[in-house]
Design an enzyme around this catalytic site. Sequence first.
Site, PDB file in Angstrom:
ATOM      1  N   HIS A 112       0.829  -1.202   0.000  1.00  0.00           N
ATOM      2  CA  HIS A 112       0.000   0.000   0.000  1.00  0.00           C
ATOM      3  C   HIS A 112       0.868   1.258   0.000  1.00  0.00           C
ATOM      4  O   HIS A 112       1.982   1.267   0.535  1.00  0.00           O
ATOM      5  CB  HIS A 112      -0.919  -0.004   1.226  1.00  0.00           C
ATOM      6  CG  HIS A 112      -1.961  -1.080   1.187  1.00  0.00           C
ATOM      7  ND1 HIS A 112      -3.306  -0.827   1.218  1.00  0.00           N
ATOM      8  CD2 HIS A 112      -1.849  -2.434   1.102  1.00  0.00           C
ATOM      9  CE1 HIS A 112      -3.984  -1.958   1.166  1.00  0.00           C
ATOM     10  NE2 HIS A 112      -3.111  -2.947   1.102  1.00  0.00           N
TER      11      HIS A 112
ATOM     12  N   GLY B 164       0.567 -20.940  -2.181  1.00  0.00           N
ATOM     13  CA  GLY B 164       1.860 -21.596  -2.098  1.00  0.00           C
ATOM     14  C   GLY B 164       3.025 -20.624  -2.035  1.00  0.00           C
ATOM     15  O   GLY B 164       4.181 -21.055  -1.993  1.00  0.00           O
TER      16      GLY B 164
ATOM     17  N   ASP C 187      -6.692 -12.689  -2.615  1.00  0.00           N
ATOM     18  CA  ASP C 187      -5.969 -11.413  -2.516  1.00  0.00           C
ATOM     19  C   ASP C 187      -5.342 -11.085  -3.876  1.00  0.00           C
ATOM     20  O   ASP C 187      -4.266 -10.504  -3.964  1.00  0.00           O
ATOM     21  CB  ASP C 187      -4.902 -11.459  -1.419  1.00  0.00           C
ATOM     22  CG  ASP C 187      -4.371 -10.074  -1.062  1.00  0.00           C
ATOM     23  OD1 ASP C 187      -5.115  -9.089  -1.225  1.00  0.00           O
ATOM     24  OD2 ASP C 187      -3.200  -9.964  -0.639  1.00  0.00           O
TER      25      ASP C 187
ATOM     26  N   LEU D 233       5.700  -8.780  -1.411  1.00  0.00           N
ATOM     27  CA  LEU D 233       4.551  -9.374  -2.087  1.00  0.00           C
ATOM     28  C   LEU D 233       3.442  -8.337  -2.258  1.00  0.00           C
ATOM     29  O   LEU D 233       3.181  -7.537  -1.355  1.00  0.00           O
ATOM     30  CB  LEU D 233       4.027 -10.576  -1.308  1.00  0.00           C
ATOM     31  CG  LEU D 233       4.955 -11.797  -1.253  1.00  0.00           C
ATOM     32  CD1 LEU D 233       4.366 -12.858  -0.326  1.00  0.00           C
ATOM     33  CD2 LEU D 233       5.187 -12.373  -2.647  1.00  0.00           C
TER      34      LEU D 233
ATOM     35  N   GLY E 284      -0.030  -8.882  -3.228  1.00  0.00           N
ATOM     36  CA  GLY E 284      -1.190  -9.696  -3.561  1.00  0.00           C
ATOM     37  C   GLY E 284      -0.756 -10.916  -4.356  1.00  0.00           C
ATOM     38  O   GLY E 284       0.431 -11.167  -4.557  1.00  0.00           O
TER      39      GLY E 284
END
Length: 410
Positions: free
Chosen positions: A156, A279, A303, A337, A339
């Site tokens: 974000h 995963g 997500d 990461l 999403g």
Amino acid sequence: MASPLLFTNCQVLDPLLDAPVRRNLLVVGGKIADEKEYFYDKKQTRHPTTVDCSDLTLMPGFIDIQINGSHGCDYSSEEQGDMIMHSRLELLKHGCTSHCPTLVSLSKPEYHSILPQLVDPLLTPLELKRGPPLVSENIGIHLEGPHFCPTKKGAHNIKNIHAPLDQAFVPATKKRRRSASQTFESWKELVGEKWKEVKIVTLAPELPNSLNLIKSLSDNGIVPSVGHSSSTYSVGLEACKNGAKLITHLYNAMTPFHHREPGLIGLSQATNFSIIADGIHVHPTGVKFAFEGNKSGCCLVTDAMGAMGLEDGVHKLGEIEVEKIGMKAVVKGTETLAGSVARIDDCLKNFLEFTECTLTEGVRCVTSNPARVVGLEGKKGSISVGADADLVLWDSGVKRVWKGGVEVQL
């Protein structure tokens, strides 16, 4: 209205039962119906169309309560156009019959611009003439932010992160705490006139005024979810007492579990949680550990962001550039990461492998569990009489899909 359907030669997986049962399933008017009442009590003369399921498993459609976009559509973009409907159609083809479109942390003008587009998406002239196309159903918007701990912001934009009532993040020691009504009115002003379309709000419970906002959200039928947080276990527990009923993407963007300070992860055995079984976000053992601790509270989410279904390359998540590399999406130039790019049926297949659970146990995590969390128990994620006939025919993967009793062209 869809023609009556009689599904035969199928293993009906009702999440309320322990295992699939070989029986027929009747659909009338887009709803699950009672065969005895239809054929005998009401003496209907209109014969339903028979659907031979070839001894495969018929189950409720999948529900994804956290998805940021797919197939080139970023739900946090102000320039979505007709891409929203394209995204929702593609989701439906993979069994996701209902979803909560999810927005990353945005500014007030962006919320005011984007929420109306998600609630009333742009239709093409042909769609306006024929009526809206068959797509995955928006069951309420998920606002992921902007009230986060800055050090747990993930992908974000930091400029949009702030505590409730504040326009920019300032240390808690410099904040004045406000009443619940002030906090909620400020939140409604931030989100705009479509605030009643919001179903879930993810926020960090340790921020000033967060507990007030959690209580007000809950009192107004919105699901408060804790996440993107450095919260201690005790503060998280207080949030639950004030109405929080979900933990957002367990393990990710929160303080790791410690035997003397379990944090939000420690709450997962006592309240609902979502988890990303792609995963990548969580090790398979972590997925199994969480599930075994609270099977009835486990909700699988993707997500996913707009790069789901696209080629590798650079894509957008709100204002952030994200690079898709295979099944991994990261903030460009970092290892953070951003999403996932997994579909909900992919997550279910992974989950079955990771946990070694039964098919029924796994399916609950994409049907009845999330339906209960968002207050749609008995209407979605169910084979009960009166439930929406959102159905998936499964054979180690999605084979056929129906939305409201109408079959989807895959």
